[in-house]
Design an enzyme around this catalytic site. Structure first.
Site, PDB file in Angstrom:
ATOM      1  N   HIS A  60     -17.881   1.021  15.534  1.00  0.00           N
ATOM      2  CA  HIS A  60     -17.961   2.362  14.950  1.00  0.00           C
ATOM      3  C   HIS A  60     -19.019   3.229  15.632  1.00  0.00           C
ATOM      4  CE1 HIS A  60     -14.895   1.868  12.087  1.00  0.00           C
ATOM      5  NE2 HIS A  60     -15.532   1.068  11.274  1.00  0.00           N
ATOM      6  N   ARG A  88      -9.459 -10.371  12.484  1.00  0.00           N
ATOM      7  CA  ARG A  88      -9.489  -9.148  13.304  1.00  0.00           C
ATOM      8  C   ARG A  88     -10.615  -9.273  14.315  1.00  0.00           C
ATOM      9  NH1 ARG A  88      -9.043  -3.323  11.355  1.00  0.00           N
ATOM     10  NH2 ARG A  88      -8.832  -2.200  13.328  1.00  0.00           N
ATOM     11  N   GLN A  94      -7.797  14.421   9.495  1.00  0.00           N
ATOM     12  CA  GLN A  94      -8.323  15.453   8.608  1.00  0.00           C
ATOM     13  C   GLN A  94      -8.286  15.095   7.128  1.00  0.00           C
ATOM     14  OE1 GLN A  94      -6.601  18.883  11.199  1.00  0.00           O
ATOM     15  NE2 GLN A  94      -7.599  19.813   9.456  1.00  0.00           N
ATOM     16  N   TYR A 128     -18.689  -4.727  12.627  1.00  0.00           N
ATOM     17  CA  TYR A 128     -19.128  -5.194  11.311  1.00  0.00           C
ATOM     18  C   TYR A 128     -19.827  -6.566  11.434  1.00  0.00           C
ATOM     19  CZ  TYR A 128     -16.602  -1.347   9.068  1.00  0.00           C
ATOM     20  OH  TYR A 128     -16.190  -0.106   8.660  1.00  0.00           O
ATOM     21  N   GLU A 155     -14.916  -4.069  15.053  1.00  0.00           N
ATOM     22  CA  GLU A 155     -15.427  -2.725  14.771  1.00  0.00           C
ATOM     23  C   GLU A 155     -16.941  -2.685  14.553  1.00  0.00           C
ATOM     24  OE1 GLU A 155     -12.223  -3.043  14.549  1.00  0.00           O
ATOM     25  OE2 GLU A 155     -11.482  -1.058  15.050  1.00  0.00           O
TER      26      GLU A 155
HETATM   27  P1  NAP Z   1     -13.225  29.745  11.936  1.00  0.00           P
HETATM   28  O1  NAP Z   1     -13.326  28.285  11.996  1.00  0.00           O
HETATM   29  O2  NAP Z   1     -13.537  30.448  10.685  1.00  0.00           O
HETATM   30  O3  NAP Z   1     -14.176  30.314  13.094  1.00  0.00           O
HETATM   31  C1  NAP Z   1     -14.309  31.647  13.340  1.00  0.00           C
HETATM   32  C2  NAP Z   1     -15.393  31.868  14.404  1.00  0.00           C
HETATM   33  O4  NAP Z   1     -15.537  33.241  14.602  1.00  0.00           O
HETATM   34  C3  NAP Z   1     -16.730  31.327  14.005  1.00  0.00           C
HETATM   35  O5  NAP Z   1     -17.298  30.707  15.144  1.00  0.00           O
HETATM   36  C4  NAP Z   1     -17.529  32.563  13.616  1.00  0.00           C
HETATM   37  O6  NAP Z   1     -18.849  32.263  14.006  1.00  0.00           O
HETATM   38  C5  NAP Z   1     -16.875  33.667  14.405  1.00  0.00           C
HETATM   39  N1  NAP Z   1     -16.810  34.947  13.719  1.00  0.00           N
HETATM   40  C6  NAP Z   1     -16.517  35.189  12.417  1.00  0.00           C
HETATM   41  N2  NAP Z   1     -16.516  36.507  12.177  1.00  0.00           N
HETATM   42  C7  NAP Z   1     -16.819  37.118  13.333  1.00  0.00           C
HETATM   43  C8  NAP Z   1     -16.978  38.482  13.725  1.00  0.00           C
HETATM   44  N3  NAP Z   1     -16.826  39.464  12.845  1.00  0.00           N
HETATM   45  N4  NAP Z   1     -17.305  38.740  14.998  1.00  0.00           N
HETATM   46  C9  NAP Z   1     -17.464  37.750  15.884  1.00  0.00           C
HETATM   47  N5  NAP Z   1     -17.321  36.455  15.580  1.00  0.00           N
HETATM   48  C10 NAP Z   1     -17.011  36.136  14.319  1.00  0.00           C
HETATM   49  O7  NAP Z   1     -11.801  30.241  12.350  1.00  0.00           O
HETATM   50  P2  NAP Z   1     -10.839  29.808  13.514  1.00  0.00           P
HETATM   51  O8  NAP Z   1     -11.552  29.283  14.692  1.00  0.00           O
HETATM   52  O9  NAP Z   1      -9.974  30.995  13.679  1.00  0.00           O
HETATM   53  O10 NAP Z   1     -10.020  28.642  12.888  1.00  0.00           O
HETATM   54  C11 NAP Z   1      -9.181  28.883  11.776  1.00  0.00           C
HETATM   55  C12 NAP Z   1      -8.969  27.623  11.001  1.00  0.00           C
HETATM   56  O11 NAP Z   1      -8.227  26.704  11.725  1.00  0.00           O
HETATM   57  C13 NAP Z   1     -10.286  26.964  10.656  1.00  0.00           C
HETATM   58  O12 NAP Z   1     -10.255  26.517   9.333  1.00  0.00           O
HETATM   59  C14 NAP Z   1     -10.337  25.813  11.529  1.00  0.00           C
HETATM   60  O13 NAP Z   1     -11.029  24.725  10.938  1.00  0.00           O
HETATM   61  C15 NAP Z   1      -8.860  25.485  11.721  1.00  0.00           C
HETATM   62  N6  NAP Z   1      -8.727  24.806  12.992  1.00  0.00           N
HETATM   63  C16 NAP Z   1      -9.172  23.549  13.054  1.00  0.00           C
HETATM   64  C17 NAP Z   1      -9.136  22.884  14.221  1.00  0.00           C
HETATM   65  C18 NAP Z   1      -9.638  21.477  14.289  1.00  0.00           C
HETATM   66  O14 NAP Z   1      -9.938  21.001  15.330  1.00  0.00           O
HETATM   67  N7  NAP Z   1      -9.728  20.770  13.185  1.00  0.00           N
HETATM   68  C19 NAP Z   1      -8.648  23.497  15.345  1.00  0.00           C
HETATM   69  C20 NAP Z   1      -8.196  24.793  15.263  1.00  0.00           C
HETATM   70  C21 NAP Z   1      -8.260  25.446  14.066  1.00  0.00           C
HETATM   71  P3  NAP Z   1     -20.077  33.224  13.823  1.00  0.00           P
HETATM   72  O15 NAP Z   1     -19.885  33.896  12.496  1.00  0.00           O
HETATM   73  O16 NAP Z   1     -21.275  32.335  13.905  1.00  0.00           O
HETATM   74  O17 NAP Z   1     -20.011  34.133  14.976  1.00  0.00           O
HETATM   75 FE1  SF4 Z   2      -4.519  10.925   8.769  1.00  0.00          FE
HETATM   76 FE2  SF4 Z   2      -2.239  12.070   8.039  1.00  0.00          FE
HETATM   77 FE3  SF4 Z   2      -3.713  13.119  10.013  1.00  0.00          FE
HETATM   78 FE4  SF4 Z   2      -2.356  10.828  10.336  1.00  0.00          FE
HETATM   79  S1  SF4 Z   2      -1.501  12.863   9.977  1.00  0.00           S
HETATM   80  S2  SF4 Z   2      -4.440  11.211  10.938  1.00  0.00           S
HETATM   81  S3  SF4 Z   2      -2.597   9.913   8.342  1.00  0.00           S
HETATM   82  S4  SF4 Z   2      -4.299  12.946   7.878  1.00  0.00           S
END
Ligand code: NAP
Ligand code: SF4
Length: 675
Positions: free
Chosen positions: A253, A215, A340, A167, A165
């Site tokens: 990494h 490793r 996450q 290290y 990795e």
């Molecule tokens: P979000 O992460 O809060 O993003 C909302 C987007 O909409 C932002 O880009 C925001 O950017 C825009 N926005 C907000 N208000 C707006 C308005 N009134 N008009 C136009 N644009 C607006 O919400 P989401 O994409 O719906 O996701 C929901 C949750 O699911 C989030 O917590 C996200 O982290 C999670 N999620 C995570 C993943 C992942 O890959 N980890 C994947 C899918 C969902 P601006 O305000 O700059 O325009």
């Molecule tokens: Fe990490 Fe749990 Fe997501 Fe697996 S499911 S990657 S252990 S948070």
């Protein structure tokens, strides 16, 4: 007859026998740094009780300069021995075996005192390392050997010496980081001297009947990394030096190729380990993206390795091996490789847990015990918040009914699973379905319940989730404007040129979905390797294809917009955000920020820029997809409140901002432990 004969076969190491072929790989959980050794012990003991053959602890520093962070756990003193003895005793009592990983981070150590073969700064650390002189190198060897001797005193069954990795030991091996001209640099024989000396002297000092896992980085995935001939040469020398087992490391990494994220195909690197099989006579372990007993069995049955390492799957389900052995593989909570709650937490300085299993690393705090008096529980909403409440409540003996107006369980997980690279969500929804049935939870789908339907339940849980936010853009009611739900759930037709409004998690997901359309590199290993420029390390040094990444032609032209002026995707996962950004960039997505949405018409999406609404521009497109975030759906909670019925509101219905499955599942699980 078991379905997993290779996985469950014992492994005879000569002086000791492992009860099966499952290694719980090392993870930096942050538990050791809490100094709450009872808590550390319970984490490992829980996994020992779950049947795993051998566990490796998180990386333990052999000295200050080699520790990953100032304050990180070390093995240097009698006090450390006493603390770790608590862990080993508890693990042995539970019938398990445990090795301590000795991790010298070299130039990856996050501190000004870091040391390395040469003063070559790492791109992932702000600290330039100090070049070691001969005396300094001897000190590092001595400290690593000392840590192994102390680990033995503490009752560990062995150590894993971290040589991959990118290290410290890995840094000596390759000219990328080793520019020395003395006996520790130059020719490969010199560059590999350090790992060999470390293993040889560790064996000498720790004795014969002590497991030493080395490793070894089998594919570095960085420029000027090892050739595969060098990998084999090193492995043979490591065997001669006295290692018991060789474990596989994949990628440094600092590599810009994903190696464990959910978009990496399952068992994507088992073929690399297979190339070492037959070259050494000690057991070889393979690793990365192996998360079900079926995949693990297949990897072993096809001769890729003698053992499999699974780390994160043991966070998701401590009983992985016992469940597999009992023929209950479908009850294993699946690791969806999202990072996450594990790696993202580690890199954010937070204690590790698991998105699907909030009890991980919280074993002493979140204890599932039978409720003193069983209650009737109504849960409205079969998304992650409601489902996790249901399972934990049912495990506690409550009589649980789940209602959802949809005709399937899973809520937003059902949209996530449509996204290329997020196929693991299928398994998570399946697992919930199996668990609900197993625990006797009553599920009423296709039923939109009102406040009156909930009378008579002792506990009412509202997990009704979220609705899309209305961005109020003139023209958004036109036929060429869709919501993310239309795209991901209803699969409505989308044109060839698309403007995606909102660059949050869902905007990124929708973009990936639209670029691939039905074909996912995550389920097609040759395609995935081509896309990221990974090749056989026997053909090209380090496993990097000389032509670089060759992404497949995207199905659509996508413009991804946000109002913020900052870089797109900054708030995505700490350890996976770069992968989403790189994927979209490779596929030619046009990132546009700092916009105001003016209108949508036949010409496309009209935007302007900045507070003064300057530079009016038309984004020519056939379809606009709204991914502008979400708002809580609290209508049922409000109706109950109006009637004076008390209820628990969780998940997106509670707070929509930054809602994700991690928060929803954590909140649901914790709630179910309170009644
Ligand atoms: P979000 O992460 O809060 O993003 C909302 C987007 O909409 C932002 O880009 C925001 O950017 C825009 N926005 C907000 N208000 C707006 C308005 N009134 N008009 C136009 N644009 C607006 O919400 P989401 O994409 O719906 O996701 C929901 C949750 O699911 C989030 O917590 C996200 O982290 C999670 N999620 C995570 C993943 C992942 O890959 N980890 C994947 C899918 C969902 P601006 O305000 O700059 O325009
Ligand atoms: Fe990490 Fe749990 Fe997501 Fe697996 S499911 S990657 S252990 S948070």
């Amino acid at each position: 007859m078991t379905a997993y004969p290779h996985l469950l076969a014992p492994l005879d190491l000569g002086f000791t026998t492992l009860k099966n072929r499952v290694l719980m790989g090392s993870m930096h959980t942050g538990l050791e740094e809490t100094r709450d050794w009872n808590r550390v012990a319970e984490f490992y003991a829980d996994r020992a009780r779950g049947g795993v053959g051998l566990m490796v602890t998180g990386g333990i520093g052999p000295n200050m300069e080699g520790s990953v962070l100032p304050g990180a756990a070390m093995m240097t003193s009698e006090k450390d021995v006493a603390n770790h003895s608590i862990v080993t005793a508890r693990v042995h009592e539970a019938g398990g075996k445990i090795a301590m990983q000795i991790l010298h981070a070299g130039r990856y150590a996050y501190g000004p005192k870091c040391v390395a073969p040469s003063p070559v700064k790492s791109p992932i650390s702000p600290f330039p390392p100090t070049e070691l002189d001969e005396e300094g190198i001897e000190k590092q060897i001595g400290d690593i050997v000392n840590a192994a001797v102390l680990a033995r005193q503490a009752g560990y069954d062995g150590v894993e010496i971290m040589g991959s990795e990118g290290y410290f030991l890995n840094q000596f091996l390759v000219t990328h980081t080793n520019k020395r001209t003395d006996r520790w640099g130059g020719a490969y024989e010199n560059r590999m001297r350090l790992p060999i000396e470390v293993v040889r002297r560790t064996r000498e000092a720790a004795g014969r009947d002590f497991i030493i896992i080395y490793r070894l980085s089998m594919i570095d995935l960085v420029p000027n990394g090892s050739t595969f001939d060098e990998v084999v040469q090193l492995a043979k020398e490591i065997e001669k030096a006295g290692a018991t087992i060789i474990n596989t490391g994949i990628g440094w990494h600092e590599a810009r190729i994903p190696t464990i994220a959910t978009s990496v195909p399952r068992a994507a690197f088992a073929w690399v380990t297979k190339k070492l099989m037959g070259q050494v006579s000690i057991p070889v372990i393979t690793s990365n993206r192996i998360n079900t007993p079926e995949v693990a069995e297949e990897v072993l049955a096809s001769g890729c390795a003698d053992m499999v390492s699974m780390a994160r799957p043991m966070l998701a389900d401590a009983d992985f091996v016992n469940k597999a052995a009992a023929g209950l593989g479908d009850r294993i909570a699946p690791c969806i490789a999202c990072n996450q709650a594990c790696l993202d937490h580690t890199f954010g300085g937070k204690l590790t847990s698991c998105l699907v299993n909030p009890r991980a690393c919280h074993e002493t705090e979140l204890v599932v015990v039978k409720a003193a008096a069983p209650r009737t529980v109504a849960i409205v909403g079969a998304g992650p918040a409601g489902l996790s409440t249901a399972i934990t409540a049912a495990q506690r003996g409550h009589a649980v009914t789940v209602f959802d107006k949809a005709d399937e369980i899973g809520g937003q997980l059902n949209m996530a699973k449509q996204v290329p690279g997020k196929e693991e969500f299928w398994g998570l929804v399946d697992w919930y379905r199996v668990m609900l049935a197993d625990l006797g939870v009553k599920v009423e789908l296709g039923r939109a319940v009102g406040a009156d339907d909930l009378a008579g339940f002792d506990e009412v849980v509202i997990a009704t989730g979220v609705s899309p936010r209305d961005p109020a853009i003139p023209g958004q009611d036109r036929a060429n404007v869709l919501s993310y739900i239309d795209v991901l759930r209803h699969k409505k037709p989308v044109g060839k040129r698309v403007a995606v409004i909102g660059a949050g998690g869902i905007g990124f997901d929708v973009s990936e979905f639209l670029l691939e359309e039905g074909h996912s590199p995550a389920t097609d290993l040759p395609l995935w390797m081509k896309e990221w420029g990974v090749t056989d390390p026997a053909q090209h040094r380090s496993g990097l294809a000389p032509e670089g990444p060759q992404p497949a032609k995207p199905v659509r032209e996508v413009t991804l917009l946000q109002r913020k002026a900052k870089a797109h995707g900054r708030d995505l996962g700490k350890t996976t955000g770069w992968i989403h950004r790189a994927t979209l960039k490779m596929k030619g997505v046009n990132f546009v920020g700092g916009v105001n949405y003016e209108a949508i018409d036949d010409a496309g999406l009209h935007v302007s820029f900045g507070e003064a609404r300057e530079n009016p521009t038309v984004i020519a497109c056939d379809t606009v997809v709204l991914c502008a975030g979400q708002v809580s759906d609290r209508s049922l909670a409000d109706a109950l409140e109006a009637k004076g019925v008390s209820c628990h509101v969780i998940g997106g219905a509670d707070v929509a901002a930054e809602l994700d499955a991690k928060r929803a599942i954590n909140q649901g699980t914790r709630l179910a432990l309170t009644f």
